[in-house]
Design a protein around this motif. Structure first.
Motif, PDB file in Angstrom:
ATOM      1  N   GLU A 182       0.833  -1.197   0.000  1.00 51.66           N
ATOM      2  CA  GLU A 182       0.000   0.000   0.000  1.00 51.66           C
ATOM      3  C   GLU A 182       0.869   1.249   0.000  1.00 51.66           C
ATOM      4  OE1 GLU A 182      -2.606  -0.247   3.327  1.00 51.66           O
ATOM      5  OE2 GLU A 182      -3.713  -1.985   2.580  1.00 51.66           O
ATOM      6  N   ASP A 183       2.172   1.077  -0.139  1.00 54.06           N
ATOM      7  CA  ASP A 183       3.122   2.181  -0.144  1.00 54.06           C
ATOM      8  C   ASP A 183       3.292   2.656  -1.586  1.00 54.06           C
ATOM      9  OD1 ASP A 183       5.187   3.945   0.022  1.00 54.06           O
ATOM     10  OD2 ASP A 183       6.576   2.612   1.080  1.00 54.06           O
ATOM     11  N   PRO A 184       2.894   3.890  -1.920  1.00 52.48           N
ATOM     12  CA  PRO A 184       2.993   4.348  -3.314  1.00 52.48           C
ATOM     13  C   PRO A 184       4.431   4.353  -3.826  1.00 52.48           C
ATOM     14  CG  PRO A 184       1.583   5.811  -2.003  1.00 52.48           C
ATOM     15  CD  PRO A 184       2.264   4.890  -1.039  1.00 52.48           C
ATOM     16  N   GLU A 185       5.386   4.758  -2.980  1.00 47.54           N
ATOM     17  CA  GLU A 185       6.784   4.795  -3.435  1.00 47.54           C
ATOM     18  C   GLU A 185       7.301   3.396  -3.744  1.00 47.54           C
ATOM     19  OE1 GLU A 185      11.176   6.373  -1.921  1.00 47.54           O
ATOM     20  OE2 GLU A 185       9.373   6.699  -0.706  1.00 47.54           O
ATOM     21  N   LEU A 186       6.998   2.431  -2.850  1.00 49.19           N
ATOM     22  CA  LEU A 186       7.431   1.062  -3.100  1.00 49.19           C
ATOM     23  C   LEU A 186       6.748   0.504  -4.347  1.00 49.19           C
ATOM     24  CD1 LEU A 186       8.974  -1.466  -2.343  1.00 49.19           C
ATOM     25  CD2 LEU A 186       7.124  -2.061  -0.750  1.00 49.19           C
ATOM     26  N   ALA A 187       5.470   0.834  -4.546  1.00 49.49           N
ATOM     27  CA  ALA A 187       4.754   0.359  -5.735  1.00 49.49           C
ATOM     28  C   ALA A 187       5.408   0.881  -7.006  1.00 49.49           C
ATOM     29  CB  ALA A 187       3.286   0.788  -5.673  1.00 49.49           C
ATOM     30  N   THR A 188       5.877   2.142  -6.990  1.00 47.54           N
ATOM     31  CA  THR A 188       6.561   2.698  -8.157  1.00 47.54           C
ATOM     32  C   THR A 188       7.828   1.920  -8.464  1.00 47.54           C
ATOM     33  OG1 THR A 188       5.682   4.891  -7.665  1.00 47.54           O
ATOM     34  CG2 THR A 188       7.584   4.779  -9.118  1.00 47.54           C
ATOM     35  N   ARG A 189       8.602   1.626  -7.433  1.00 50.18           N
ATOM     36  CA  ARG A 189       9.846   0.885  -7.637  1.00 50.18           C
ATOM     37  C   ARG A 189       9.558  -0.549  -8.094  1.00 50.18           C
ATOM     38  NH1 ARG A 189      13.979   3.883  -5.700  1.00 50.18           N
ATOM     39  NH2 ARG A 189      13.415   5.628  -4.345  1.00 50.18           N
ATOM     40  N   ILE A 190       8.468  -1.112  -7.618  1.00 52.47           N
ATOM     41  CA  ILE A 190       8.100  -2.462  -8.041  1.00 52.47           C
ATOM     42  C   ILE A 190       7.760  -2.478  -9.528  1.00 52.47           C
ATOM     43  CG2 ILE A 190       6.335  -4.242  -7.789  1.00 52.47           C
ATOM     44  CD1 ILE A 190       6.291  -3.634  -4.806  1.00 52.47           C
ATOM     45  N   HIS A 191       7.004  -1.467  -9.998  1.00 49.03           N
ATOM     46  CA  HIS A 191       6.688  -1.393 -11.425  1.00 49.03           C
ATOM     47  C   HIS A 191       7.969  -1.291 -12.250  1.00 49.03           C
ATOM     48  CE1 HIS A 191       2.334  -1.318 -11.527  1.00 49.03           C
ATOM     49  NE2 HIS A 191       2.315  -0.470 -10.520  1.00 49.03           N
ATOM     50  N   TYR A 192       8.916  -0.496 -11.771  1.00 50.92           N
ATOM     51  CA  TYR A 192      10.193  -0.369 -12.479  1.00 50.92           C
ATOM     52  C   TYR A 192      10.902  -1.724 -12.551  1.00 50.92           C
ATOM     53  CZ  TYR A 192      14.661   1.736 -13.853  1.00 50.92           C
ATOM     54  OH  TYR A 192      15.803   2.068 -14.510  1.00 50.92           O
ATOM     55  N   ALA A 193      10.940  -2.442 -11.407  1.00 60.42           N
ATOM     56  CA  ALA A 193      11.593  -3.757 -11.376  1.00 60.42           C
ATOM     57  C   ALA A 193      10.873  -4.749 -12.283  1.00 60.42           C
ATOM     58  CB  ALA A 193      11.648  -4.282  -9.943  1.00 60.42           C
ATOM     59  N   LEU A 194       9.541  -4.707 -12.325  1.00 62.18           N
ATOM     60  CA  LEU A 194       8.796  -5.605 -13.202  1.00 62.18           C
ATOM     61  C   LEU A 194       9.150  -5.372 -14.668  1.00 62.18           C
ATOM     62  CD1 LEU A 194       5.265  -5.576 -11.507  1.00 62.18           C
ATOM     63  CD2 LEU A 194       6.821  -7.520 -11.693  1.00 62.18           C
ATOM     64  N   GLY A 195       9.418  -4.113 -15.002  1.00 64.36           N
ATOM     65  CA  GLY A 195       9.871  -3.838 -16.356  1.00 64.36           C
ATOM     66  C   GLY A 195      11.181  -4.523 -16.679  1.00 64.36           C
ATOM     67  N   GLY A 196      12.120  -4.489 -15.713  1.00 60.25           N
ATOM     68  CA  GLY A 196      13.398  -5.171 -15.919  1.00 60.25           C
ATOM     69  C   GLY A 196      13.231  -6.669 -16.052  1.00 60.25           C
ATOM     70  N   HIS A 197      12.388  -7.278 -15.189  1.00 56.68           N
ATOM     71  CA  HIS A 197      12.144  -8.723 -15.299  1.00 56.68           C
ATOM     72  C   HIS A 197      11.551  -9.071 -16.669  1.00 56.68           C
ATOM     73  CE1 HIS A 197      13.044  -8.453 -11.168  1.00 56.68           C
ATOM     74  NE2 HIS A 197      11.832  -8.406 -10.675  1.00 56.68           N
ATOM     75  N   ALA A 198      10.601  -8.247 -17.112  1.00 59.36           N
ATOM     76  CA  ALA A 198       9.917  -8.545 -18.376  1.00 59.36           C
ATOM     77  C   ALA A 198      10.884  -8.471 -19.552  1.00 59.36           C
ATOM     78  CB  ALA A 198       8.745  -7.576 -18.576  1.00 59.36           C
ATOM     79  N   ILE A 199      11.787  -7.486 -19.536  1.00 57.21           N
ATOM     80  CA  ILE A 199      12.758  -7.380 -20.634  1.00 57.21           C
ATOM     81  C   ILE A 199      13.617  -8.630 -20.691  1.00 57.21           C
ATOM     82  CG2 ILE A 199      14.885  -6.210 -21.312  1.00 57.21           C
ATOM     83  CD1 ILE A 199      13.620  -3.605 -20.774  1.00 57.21           C
ATOM     84  N   MET A 200      14.094  -9.098 -19.535  1.00 54.59           N
ATOM     85  CA  MET A 200      14.979 -10.251 -19.523  1.00 54.59           C
ATOM     86  C   MET A 200      14.226 -11.531 -19.909  1.00 54.59           C
ATOM     87  SD  MET A 200      17.638  -8.661 -18.957  1.00 54.59           S
ATOM     88  CE  MET A 200      18.781 -10.023 -18.956  1.00 54.59           C
ATOM     89  N   ARG A 201      12.889 -11.539 -19.777  1.00 52.12           N
ATOM     90  CA  ARG A 201      12.100 -12.679 -20.240  1.00 52.12           C
ATOM     91  C   ARG A 201      11.677 -12.523 -21.702  1.00 52.12           C
ATOM     92  NH1 ARG A 201       7.397 -13.020 -18.277  1.00 52.12           N
ATOM     93  NH2 ARG A 201       7.253 -11.141 -17.030  1.00 52.12           N
ATOM     94  N   GLY A 202      12.022 -11.384 -22.304  1.00 54.72           N
ATOM     95  CA  GLY A 202      11.647 -11.155 -23.689  1.00 54.72           C
ATOM     96  C   GLY A 202      10.224 -10.676 -23.868  1.00 54.72           C
ATOM     97  N   GLU A 203       9.541 -10.303 -22.770  1.00 56.31           N
ATOM     98  CA  GLU A 203       8.148  -9.831 -22.844  1.00 56.31           C
ATOM     99  C   GLU A 203       8.158  -8.310 -22.950  1.00 56.31           C
ATOM    100  OE1 GLU A 203       5.670 -11.727 -23.171  1.00 56.31           O
ATOM    101  OE2 GLU A 203       6.574 -13.681 -22.696  1.00 56.31           O
ATOM    102  N   LEU A 204       8.373  -7.794 -24.172  1.00 55.50           N
ATOM    103  CA  LEU A 204       8.536  -6.355 -24.344  1.00 55.50           C
ATOM    104  C   LEU A 204       7.231  -5.589 -24.120  1.00 55.50           C
ATOM    105  CD1 LEU A 204      10.956  -6.214 -27.396  1.00 55.50           C
ATOM    106  CD2 LEU A 204      11.466  -6.289 -24.948  1.00 55.50           C
ATOM    107  N   GLU A 205       6.092  -6.184 -24.509  1.00 60.59           N
ATOM    108  CA  GLU A 205       4.807  -5.513 -24.256  1.00 60.59           C
ATOM    109  C   GLU A 205       4.597  -5.325 -22.756  1.00 60.59           C
ATOM    110  OE1 GLU A 205       2.789  -4.287 -26.371  1.00 60.59           O
ATOM    111  OE2 GLU A 205       3.381  -5.118 -28.307  1.00 60.59           O
TER     112      GLU A 205
END
Length: 593
Positions: A415-438
């Motif tokens: 429920e922490d907005p700052e942590l949620a922002t960083r999580i979205h950023y990290a999810l982007g990195g995970h997705a790139i390394m899995r080849g899920e560009l969308e």
């Protein structure tokens, strides 16, 4: 509850090395006493004016301080002696492994073969299951219950490793429906767990006719089926004593089973990661027993250290007159006592595990960090920061599928907005390394919705959009040579950025990508890039306008971004980055990111 007194041992023996600090502490106190005597002789006047100050009392105070430090060091090492009865609970879920032992599993499109790779992956999965009951069903044309639900996962692993040698227990063929029905029978026990799952490991070839009813039965009983693909769509030829035959993995059938029953489709290499997904399910109490555990004795040493500190404050330096302790010293003493208690106790068990994980992560021991965070997650499964840490460590271990699962759980719980922002950023990195560009694009866009000024997210989004955009074919005679011009297309491979990882806190974005550099600009042009007005004030105004336009474009983009919107966002991001590069004090080139 009996207590046995056994020889002394320390949980953290290396902490005893802090006793070596007593030598410089004693030297510092002795040096301070000598300087005090020199100062008294030079500026203190006659001895009668110093209210009978006693060097002996000062030495007693110093000895008390050294003794308190020694007791504190011993307390941190957690001394233990004696054992007592301790209650141990075993909680988990019911897991049945349905392993395909048909002839097609001998194909070698997965090295060394489908069967051996499946057995290796299941063995690693069983080592990560903690407190769960597991059973085994082997199947081909028919299914055979090889083991009922048991807590002895070591014995079950032995059965898995030799399952391919027992194909005579089942008829030739491949019947996925029969495998699911046999697994449901294993799960039909008098004391079922709140969560029950089936792990179906197969190449997906199905020659039976009972798959649809079996899926419906699993759905009715609330049993999720997690399917694992053993093989490739390209397939391989079966080379055995029977006639050669081509076999290919059927991902479509396995995906339909997982989707219908609420499970998940996995590749063989990510099979061990199911242990993380299983810990998210509701746990049941399977076993409760009593075992002998060592008795902690650090409280005695911690209490002795606290007592010596209090006595040191009470002992005055004068033989006849003892002035009261000043208010400031009393406040400092109270603060020191509180800090001593906090440091000696080391916080909660969750805090200790997270601290161990942080240290291991910073030192690059990501396997140890993952294990420490796992222990913390068992004690506090609802803490999103711990899930975030798990995702960071899994990313560093290149287990990107599992990293996405753990980080996604953190996003759902926080429920922490700052942590949620960083999580979205990290999810982007995970997705790139899995080849899920969308998926990466959506994560970076959400990051910029929350923090439009995030330069790293802008640059990473630019990389993803560049990779998603079709690469135009240059006209004949206008080909760029190697190394000339930008490189377009392909999957972006961003370098890790965001500072050093700081697991356990919302700070830092470990495991998330950052661009390797800035877009090419011409900072020496009179008007700046894209016609930006000259002068510092004009550049600042142009930069603010570019950022505002980029934020507006991102806000207007819907969940399904169009090609035109993507190109507009890309162009605005390039313009903002180019203007940002002109803000360097020297004005002579782009600013490295």
């Amino acid at each position: 509850m009996g207590v046995d007194f056994l020889p002394l041992r320390f949980e953290y023996p290396l902490a005893l090395l802090t006793l070596l600090t007593l030598v410089p502490l004693a030297w510092a106190l002795r040096y301070a006493a000598a300087r005090r005597l020199e100062a008294d002789a030079a500026f203190g006047g006659h001895a009668s004016l110093r209210l009978g100050a006693s060097p002996g009392r000062r030495r007693v105070r110093d000895v008390m301080l050294i003794g308190a430090a020694a007791l504190l060091a011993i307390a941190v090492a957690r001394p233990q002696w004696g054992t007592q009865d301790a209650r141990v609970e075993r909680r988990g879920i019911d897991v049945v492994v349905a392993l395909d032992v048909s002839r097609s599993m001998s194909a070698a499109d997965v090295a060394p073969s489908r069967a051996e790779a499946s057995a290796a992956g299941l063995g690693e999965l069983l080592t990560h299951l903690r407190g769960d009951r597991a059973g085994l069903v082997t199947f081909a044309g028919t299914a055979f219950e090889r083991s009922p639900l048991t807590l002895d996962l070591g014995a079950l692993d032995t059965l898995v490793q030799r399952a391919q040698q027992e194909e005579l227990l089942v008829r030739p063929g491949s019947d996925l429906g029969g495998a699911i029905e046999a697994s449901l029978e294993v799960l039909d026990v008098d004391d079922p767990a709140d969560a029950q799952v089936i792990v179906l490991v197969s190449d997906g070839e199905d020659l039976g006719e009972g798959l649809e009813p079996a899926m419906a039965q699993a759905l009715d009983q609330g049993v999720r089926v997690y399917t694992v693909v053993a093989g490739t769509e390209a397939g391989a030829e079966i080379t055995d004593q029977i006639a050669p035959e081509m076999t290919r993995a059927d991902r479509t059938t396995l995906a339909a089973i997982a989707e219908t029953t609420g499970g998940e489709l996995r590749e063989l290499e990510s099979l061990p990661g199911l242990a993380v997904a299983f810990r998210r399910l509701r746990q049941s109490l399977f076993d409760e027993e009593t075992e002998r555990a060592p008795v902690e004795r650090f409280q005695w040493f911690l209490g002795g250290a606290l007592l010596l500190l209090l006595l040191q404050g009470a002992v005055g330096e004068a033989a006849r007159v003892r002035p009261p302790m000043p208010g400031r010293r009393a406040a400092v003493g109270a603060f020191g006592a509180g800090a001593l208690l906090l440091f000696g106790c080391g916080g909660s068990a969750v805090y200790q595990h997270v601290t161990e994980g942080n240290e291991a992560h910073e030192e690059g021991r990501f396997d140890d960090a993952l294990a420490a965070y796992g222990r913390a997650d068992e004690l506090s499964p609802e803490d999103p920061a711990i899930d975030y840490n798990l995702g960071n460590s899994l990313h560093e271990l290149r287990r990107f599928e599992e990293a996405s699962v753990a980080t996604g759980a953190a996003l759902a719980a926080t429920e922490d907005p700052e942590l949620a922002t960083r999580i979205h950023y990290a999810l982007g990195g995970h997705a790139i390394m899995r080849g899920e560009l969308e998926e990466a694009r959506a994560a970076y866009i959400e990051t910029l919705r929350r923090t439009p000024e995030d330069q790293d997210a802008k640059a990473n989004l630019e990389l993803v959009l560049r990779a998603l955009a079709p690469t135009p074919t240059p006209p004949p005679g206008d080909q760029e040579g190697p190394g000339d011009g930008p490189q377009g297309g392909g999957t972006p491979v961003p370098t890790p950025g965001g500072g050093d990882p700081q697991p356990g806190t919302p700070g830092g974005q470990p495991g998330a990508p950052q661009p390797g550099g800035t877009p090419a600009t011409d900072p020496a042009s009179p008007g700046g890039p894209d016609g930006a007005p000259g002068g510092e004030g004009g550049r600042e105004a142009a930069l603010a306008e570019a950022r505002a336009d980029l934020a507006e474009a991102i806000a207007e983009a819907g969940p399904e971004i169009t090609l035109e919107e993507a190109q507009r966002i890309l162009e605005l991001a390039r313009r903002a980055n180019a203007l940002e590069s002109l803000r360097s004090p020297g004005g002579g080139g782009s600013v490295p990111r």
